[in-house]
Each structure stands twice: as C-alpha cells, then as structure tokens.
Design a protein around this motif. Structure first.
Motif, PDB file in Angstrom:
ATOM      1  N   THR A   2       0.782  -1.300   0.134  1.00 31.69           N
ATOM      2  CA  THR A   2       0.002   0.120   0.041  1.00 31.69           C
ATOM      3  C   THR A   2       0.865   1.197  -0.069  1.00 31.69           C
ATOM      4  O   THR A   2       1.671   1.330   0.826  1.00 31.69           O
ATOM      5  CB  THR A   2      -0.970   0.078   1.213  1.00 31.69           C
ATOM      6  N   ALA A   3       0.729   2.041  -1.047  1.00 30.26           N
ATOM      7  CA  ALA A   3       1.473   3.360  -1.002  1.00 30.26           C
ATOM      8  C   ALA A   3       0.605   4.501  -0.710  1.00 30.26           C
ATOM      9  O   ALA A   3      -0.451   4.558  -1.188  1.00 30.26           O
ATOM     10  CB  ALA A   3       2.195   3.520  -2.413  1.00 30.26           C
ATOM     11  N   ASP A 215      11.133   6.401 -10.550  1.00 30.38           N
ATOM     12  CA  ASP A 215      10.696   5.232 -10.551  1.00 30.38           C
ATOM     13  C   ASP A 215      11.271   4.233  -9.614  1.00 30.38           C
ATOM     14  O   ASP A 215      12.353   4.007  -9.652  1.00 30.38           O
ATOM     15  CB  ASP A 215      10.802   4.826 -12.146  1.00 30.38           C
ATOM     16  N   GLU A 237       1.243   3.880  -8.200  1.00 28.08           N
ATOM     17  CA  GLU A 237       1.615   2.587  -8.600  1.00 28.08           C
ATOM     18  C   GLU A 237       1.022   2.056 -10.019  1.00 28.08           C
ATOM     19  O   GLU A 237       0.063   2.254 -10.380  1.00 28.08           O
ATOM     20  CB  GLU A 237       1.185   1.507  -7.374  1.00 28.08           C
ATOM     21  N   GLU A 238       2.070   1.832 -10.559  1.00 30.68           N
ATOM     22  CA  GLU A 238       1.842   1.472 -12.027  1.00 30.68           C
ATOM     23  C   GLU A 238       2.841   0.152 -12.312  1.00 30.68           C
ATOM     24  O   GLU A 238       4.022   0.205 -12.059  1.00 30.68           O
ATOM     25  CB  GLU A 238       2.226   2.517 -13.105  1.00 30.68           C
ATOM     26  N   GLY A 240       3.332  -2.437 -10.694  1.00 29.78           N
ATOM     27  CA  GLY A 240       4.113  -3.098  -9.541  1.00 29.78           C
ATOM     28  C   GLY A 240       5.390  -2.170  -9.307  1.00 29.78           C
ATOM     29  O   GLY A 240       6.165  -2.265  -8.305  1.00 29.78           O
ATOM     30  N   ARG A 241       5.402  -0.851  -9.661  1.00 31.43           N
ATOM     31  CA  ARG A 241       6.470   0.235  -9.271  1.00 31.43           C
ATOM     32  C   ARG A 241       5.981   1.356  -8.956  1.00 31.43           C
ATOM     33  O   ARG A 241       4.737   1.572  -9.427  1.00 31.43           O
ATOM     34  CB  ARG A 241       7.550   0.436 -10.620  1.00 31.43           C
ATOM     35  N   LEU A 242       6.504   2.088  -8.180  1.00 33.37           N
ATOM     36  CA  LEU A 242       5.852   3.499  -7.780  1.00 33.37           C
ATOM     37  C   LEU A 242       6.872   4.517  -8.549  1.00 33.37           C
ATOM     38  O   LEU A 242       7.783   4.576  -8.931  1.00 33.37           O
ATOM     39  CB  LEU A 242       6.327   3.800  -6.354  1.00 33.37           C
ATOM     40  N   ARG A 243       5.787   5.551  -9.040  1.00 34.37           N
ATOM     41  CA  ARG A 243       6.339   6.546 -10.098  1.00 34.37           C
ATOM     42  C   ARG A 243       5.594   8.045  -9.480  1.00 34.37           C
ATOM     43  O   ARG A 243       4.540   8.062  -8.971  1.00 34.37           O
ATOM     44  CB  ARG A 243       5.835   6.434 -11.345  1.00 34.37           C
TER      45      ARG A 243
END
Length: 788
Positions: A2-3, A215, A237-238, A240-243
C-alpha cells in the motif's frame, strides 16, 4: 503493498506554470532553455539495499558547442560505482581515476574537440558533473550507478534521494586568486572550495526547467512489508512500481518510508559474508537487534543548540522551536540542561542562570517560553555555539550522561572546519543532530552525529515532526549498551577494516550494523559485547553464513572511505599525504568514487574543433519551503567564449523599483543564501546591470531611516540584510568596504545606535557623490584547489 502520498500542499508542490506577476526577475535565452533537460531516477530496493541509476540528459539548443556544469546531491551513504555517457550512436563507459589526473585528461579532451564528461565529489552528498563539447542540437545522457543501505529504525526503513543542493552559509575571509569553481560564493579561508558547492539558483516561479521522473521498484526480500509512504511527493503505483507524477520539480528530497516488520523467528544477531570474485578476501556485515528496555536512563546533562539563522525562516523555524521545546519537556528532575540559540551570535535563556541548570518545572517552563519567541535571522555560525555547548559539558561527573542536541537544517559550507576544530570535545560527549529541511544537509549532520557517537534524525515536514520527536525522545536518553567491542573467532578480520571506525553505542529501536573485510574461509563468527546502562555485562554473538549481495562490498567501501575522509578533514595527528594515498587506493581498488578520485568518460571522436564556444553553469531550483529572501535572486551564469556565439541574455527586475535591466554575457547575480556571490563583472558586458553607487546608497539610506523607532532586533536584522545586499550589488569602493564592515564578526559587540549612525554617514556621503569613486577590482579567484 500500500502506497500513500502527502496531501497536495502549495508550499510542497508549487504551481508548475510561469510566474506571470513579474516577481523578482527571470532568465531567458534567445534560442531555448537551459542545458539540463531531464533527470531520471530509477531505483530498485531489495530488502534494506537500494540500487539506483541516475540519468542526466543535457541538450544543446544553441548554434555552437557548449560545456555544461551541474552541481547536484546524492545520498551521502550511497556508493557511486559506475558511469556511462551516451551521445548519438556512441556509448562510453567511464573509468575511475585519481582526481587530478582525471581533470587533466578531461581538459585535454575538451581542448581537442572530443566529447567528454567527468563526475567529482565535493562533499559526501554534493557532486559536480561537467559535460563538454555538446554540439548544436545534440542530446548527451550521463548515467551514474549507485548502491546504498536503507537505514532502519523501529521497524521502518527509509529511502531518501536528494534532488537539490540548498544554499549553504559560507563563513571566513575571501581568498585571493582565481576561484576553484563556478559558483556564486567566494572561496574563503574557512571554506576553500565554496565556489564549487554554491550553484546559482533560479528565480522562484521560473517555469519548470527540467523533466523529473522517479521510478522505484520494491522487493521486500522476505521481510514483511505493510505499507509504503511518500512524505513529500505524490506517487502512483503502475505495473508494480512507484512513480512520481509528471511535472514535479527537483526542489526537495524524495523520501519513501517502508513499514517493514521483523520476520517471525528473526535472530537477535546475524552475520552474512560475501566473498570477492577474485582472491581470498570478502566482506562481512554483522547486524544486532537491540535488547528490550528494562531500566531507567541515568541522569543527564543536556545542552540544546537551536539554529535560528536566516535559512530557518518559515515552517522550519516553527518546527525547530517545537522540536526544541519537546526535548526540554522530556527532561526529568534529575537532569540538568542549557539552551543556546544561535545565528551569528549565541544567546542563552536570559531568565535562567548561566550554565547548566536543574530541569525543574520552573526552569523548563522558562526555557520553553523563551523558545517560543525565537525568530530566524542572520548567518549560520555553527562552530562557536558547538564549542560553547561542548564546554558546558566538559566536566566529567560520574553517573551522568553528557548529551548535546543540535536542531538545524545543517546548511553550512565549512563542515570540515567544524569537525576539525570541535573534534577534541566530541570524544566524551554524545551528539545527536535533528535536521529540519526538505533538502537537509544530511551528509554533514550524519558525520557530526557519528563523530559524537550519537544519532541523526531528519524531519522533512511539520507532519513528520511528531513522529520524529517520539524517536528523538528515546534516543537522547542514555543508550541501551555502551563501550561496545567486536571480537572475532574463526574469522580472520582485516585489521582496520571495521566500519564505522568508532563503534557507536546501541540505541533503542535501531539495529546495530558493523561491516568489515575478512581473509580466507569464514568458519566462526563475531561476538559483540558491552555494558548496559545499569552496569551489567551484555553480549550478542552470530556465526558467519553466506547470503549477502555483491552490493555489500561497495557499501562497505563507501563507509570506509567516509571514515577515512573524515579523518583527513579533522585529524591533527595523521599524515595527510598518507591518508590521501590510502583513500585513493581504496577508491580505485573497490571502484567507488571519493573526494580524491573522479569518474571520467572520453569519446575518441572529435566533434567540435577548437572546443566549446559556451560554458553554462546549470542553476538549481529554489528549495521548497524556504522563505524567499529580500532582493534579487541568482538565476545562473553563462560565460560566452565567443562574442558571436549568440549568448543568452539575463534579465533582472529590481524588487524595489521594478525596473528591468538586461546584460549580455557573464552576469552573476545575488543568491538566496546568507553569503553573497561575487560582484557583477566589470566592463561593457555589465553596463546597466545594477544601480550606480549613488542611487543604491540613497535607496538603502531611506530603508534604514524608515525603521526609526522600530524595535532594536528589527533594526539589527535590517543591518544584516544591508550587508548582504551591498556585497551582492556593489563593486569595489566605499559600499563594498561598508559590506565588509557589516560582516557579523566585524559588528559583534558594537552599540546599535552608534553602528546605525556610522552606516548612514557612509551611505549619505556616497549618495551625495563625495565618495562614489571605485577602487580597482580585487581578484577574488585563486588557483586549483583539491583538499578541503
């Protein structure tokens, strides 16, 4: 996973459009924008280790070749392990070389018309990139690779990536001769490389000068990951990565906090080993979890230093006052304390006796009441209050812990001088630092805390303050275990390889990490032993097991280089030449950049006969959350090497008169820093760039007279501001002499009314034209300098 991200705040995420109100000024070019077009940060976090690729894209929109210089920050504990340069269809891998030799090779390549780039370390967290012979219309990308640890406290790991070098206070007298860098601050006897760490600063509201992308991929590596928080940037979150969302500015640190929990059955101590690819050596890392707190801390003598300098203006001063008050409130009746607030002067609490006083309710109330009235002003003269605070703690009384807590943004340039001159007092006093800023000088605050065997806590927002203060409260108490020593059995530890070099104490909630080098095959383990705060023996042991990553060796090498560099800066007994050789040898052997080496990439192709026609120093963003200073801001410097090259024009608007003045060529302007830049260049190129001395003096005299009847502290602050403005705007002559006479160390102790009268006499004389002559300009630049 969770971000979460911060709520959008105009102070944190300002308007991305241009400032159409005119503001204090602007920078424009005839043919486009500044050379740095894009910053891309790609990070991969595995457990408690990060691997990062930082790509800087430089684009030449002019008709002739140019050289671009960019001063930028990196995480202070990250190891820079590689660099590559990409232009057109060519990829050049950089080599790591001794810094002086790398500079010479770079200069030869540029003069010969070949494309080249060089990366150099100025501070543990400040670096310089130069890219030369970028031909017209070309894009050159330079990528740095890094590996670094994620600090973990109370189950939360932090990934912090700085994005801007904030203005730093530079004390001392200007040095003669050529400057060693292209920044706005003059080199001084206290900061001999000030011109290398003071990049020009863009005007507030300037349209976004570069594209920023961040990224991040996260692999918990078996650790339970509950949530991820971004405290200063909005992330999505896109795949599986945070941008970071598009349009963000590089004006504050990027901070992710990862809520890791301890895996079930995690050992209290672990020892992992990584053998080298060649040879019979390897790297080990010992991690020990702190024991539970079962007893009360011993009585403490605590000195609290609160930075109230001009750079603390705004939310930082509010947060710092709250932090300081919370620290005072945590003291018990058995403790003693003193509070010192400082800028260019040091002041205690005038309602309390001098020295350490008992932490009674009355004394604590008076201290907190005093702190509520502290306001930001003046320059960050940190050495004197640090020495005074250490002096108050000099008496060694049995059964009492001696603690110094510094609350500051750490924005000083004389880090080495401070560590060197305060080193003797740091050996028996525990020093904790609390850094308050969105672009904090984490490198220096970490170095100071390590020298004092304490902890460094960073606060990037008021929202983060309450959470941080809970941990600070636990840290400033006596540590859980002191006098720690590591003993190896069945593990041949390389002598002198342990990092940190001075083993710290064991604090609540903070895993204890020690790394080093070994020879042969590890068959045994390491025992860590010490004494608890109730004087009982304590120990923890772990047996060696394979399982570390290759990044562990680079991280160890970086930590070892930091220890050696701090010894180089502060030791009065080590031979500097011997230390330098050791630093260079360690850097080259393990492929990690340091202050005496540089990454150099040189293309074999000649692309610009005769070398570059322009040299541009890339301005940096104004730091988010900093209060805009009075007067003009630095907007950058471009030095045309060819009169016909079509250099950009700088346009500045006077804050007081609204008049627009333009100048072609090299025109350094004032910066939002307590230390002014060099004065504007003499000659036709600077004609009309600033007011004449008579008009300038008349305007400043009016400002001072308008303050008649105002409180003394306001008039004193006005004189401080006047000295900075005159140093920025006045060429040599009476006004320049007046600026020197208004330096904090020159006016200390002088009666305010007498000082004001003398200043007004000089200003009136210049305004009347009787003292408007200009002496020959002093050359404040000096020869190449390598060692701070």
């Amino acid at each position: 996973m969770t971000a979460t991200s911060p709520t959008t705040d105009p102070a944190i995420a300002p308007d991305r459009g241009p400032d159409h109100s005119g503001g204090l000024g602007a920078l424009r070019t005839d043919r486009g924008n500044l050379p740095l077009d894009r910053l891309h940060v790609r990070a991969d976090i595995t457990g408690l280790v990060s691997r990062v690729e930082l790509t800087q894209d430089f684009v030449n929109v002019h008709d002739a070749a140019l050289e671009a210089t960019y001063v930028f920050p990196l995480p202070d504990r990250a190891a820079v392990t590689g660099m590559r340069m990409v232009a057109a269809d060519r990829v050049v891998e950089a080599k790591l070389a001794e810094r002086g030799a790398a500079r010479e090779e770079y200069d030869r390549a540029i003069a010969a018309g070949r494309r080249a780039s060089i990366a150099e370390q100025e501070r543990p967290d400040v670096f310089t990139m130069r890219v030369g012979n970028i031909v017209a219309g070309e894009r050159v990308s330079v990528t740095l690779t890094l590996a670094g640890p994620l600090p973990q406290e109370d189950g939360a790991a932090t990934f912090r990536f700085p994005l801007v070098v904030a203005p730093r206070y530079v004390p001392g007298a200007p040095l003669p001769g050529p400057a060693v860098g292209d920044g706005h601050a003059p080199d001084t006897d206290a900061v001999p490389d000030a011109s290398r760490i003071s990049p020009p600063v863009l005007l507030a509201g300037f349209p976004n000068p570069l594209r920023l992308s961040i990224d991040v991929g996260i692999d918990p590596a078996g650790l339970p990951l509950a949530a991820v928080r971004s405290s200063l940037h909005t992330v999505v979150e896109e795949d599986g990565r945070l941008r970071v969302r598009p349009g963000e500015r590089a004006d504050r640190d990027f901070v992710l906090r990862l809520a890791y929990g301890d895996p079930d059955g995690a050992p209290a101590a672990s020892l992992v080993t990584v053998p080298d690819a060649e040879g019979d050596e390897g790297t080990f890392q010992l991690t020990v979890l702190p024991p539970a707190v079962t007893d009360r801390p011993r009585p403490r003598d605590v000195v609290l230093l609160l930075d109230r300098s001009g750079s603390m203006q705004g939310w930082k001063m509010v947060a710092a006052r709250r932090a300081a008050a919370r620290i005072v409130d945590t003291l018990g009746a058995a403790d003693r304390f003193a509070v010192l607030a400082f800028d260019h002067v040091v002041e205690g609490v005038d309602t309390l006796p001098a020295g350490l006083v008992a932490a009674t309710d009355r004394h604590r109330f008076r201290a907190v009441e005093h702190l509520a009235g502290v306001r930001a002003r003046g320059g960050t003269e940190l050495l004197e209050p640090l020495q005074r605070g250490l002096g108050l703690l000099a008496a060694d009384e049995p059964g009492r812990d001696r603690v110094l807590v510094l609350v500051t943004d750490g924005q000083v340039g004389n880090e080495d001088q401070i560590l060197r001159e305060a080193a003797a007092g740091l050996t028996d006093v525990r020093v904790h630092t609390v850094g308050v800023d969105r672009a904090v000088n984490a490198g220096f605050l970490g170095r100071l805390a390590a020298a004092g065997a304490g902890r460094c806590e960073l606060v990037e927002s008021e929202d983060r303050l309450d959470e941080a203060m809970a941990t600070i409260h636990r840290r400033i108490g006596a540590p859980l275990v002191t006098g720690l020593a590591a003993a190896a059995e069945g593990l041949d530890v390389v002598a002198g390889s342990l990092v940190p070099g001075r083993l710290p104490d064991l604090f609540p909630g903070v895993p204890y990490v020690v790394a080093g080098r070994y020879r042969g095959t590890p068959t045994g383990g390491i025992t860590l032993s010490g004494t608890t705060r109730d004087d009982r023996a304590w120990s923890a042991a772990a047996r060696a097991r394979p399982g570390g990553t290759a990044a562990l060796t680079a991280i160890w090498a970086r930590a070892r280089l930091r220890d050696l560099e701090d010894r180089y800066a502060s030791s009065t007994t080590d031979d500097p030449a011997t230390l330098e050789r050791t630093i260079v040898e360690t850097s080259l052997r393990f492929g990690v950049l340091c202050r005496f080496t540089a990454h150099l990439a040189v293309d074999s192709r000649v692309v610009a006969e005769g070398g570059p026609d322009h040299r541009i120093v890339q301005p940096v963003e104004p730091v988010s959350g900093w209060e805009p200073p009075a007067g003009p801001l630095a907007v950058g410097r471009l030095t045309p090497l060819s009169p016909a090259a079509g250099a950009p024009a700088f346009v500045r608007q006077s804050a007081s008169e609204g008049s627009v003045r333009a100048a072609r060529g090299a025109t350094p302007l004032a910066a939002p820093s307590p230390v002014p830049p060099a004065p504007p260049a003499a000659g036709p190129a600077a004609a009309g760039a600033v007011d004449g001395p008579a008009a300038l003096a008349a305007r400043e005299a009016r400002r001072l007279r308008d303050l008649a009847g105002r409180p003394a502290h306001e008039r004193r602050e006005a004189l401080d501001d006047l000295g900075s403005r005159l140093a920025a705007l006045a060429d040599d002559g009476p006004l320049r002499d007046l600026a020197e006479a208004l330096r904090p160390e020159a006016v200390r102790g002088r009666p305010l009314d007498e000082l004001l009268a003398d200043v007004l006499r000089v200003l009136d004389a210049v305004a009347a034209g009787s003292a408007a002559g200009s002496a020959p300009r002093r050359d404040r630049r000096r020869s190449f300098w390598r060692r701070t």
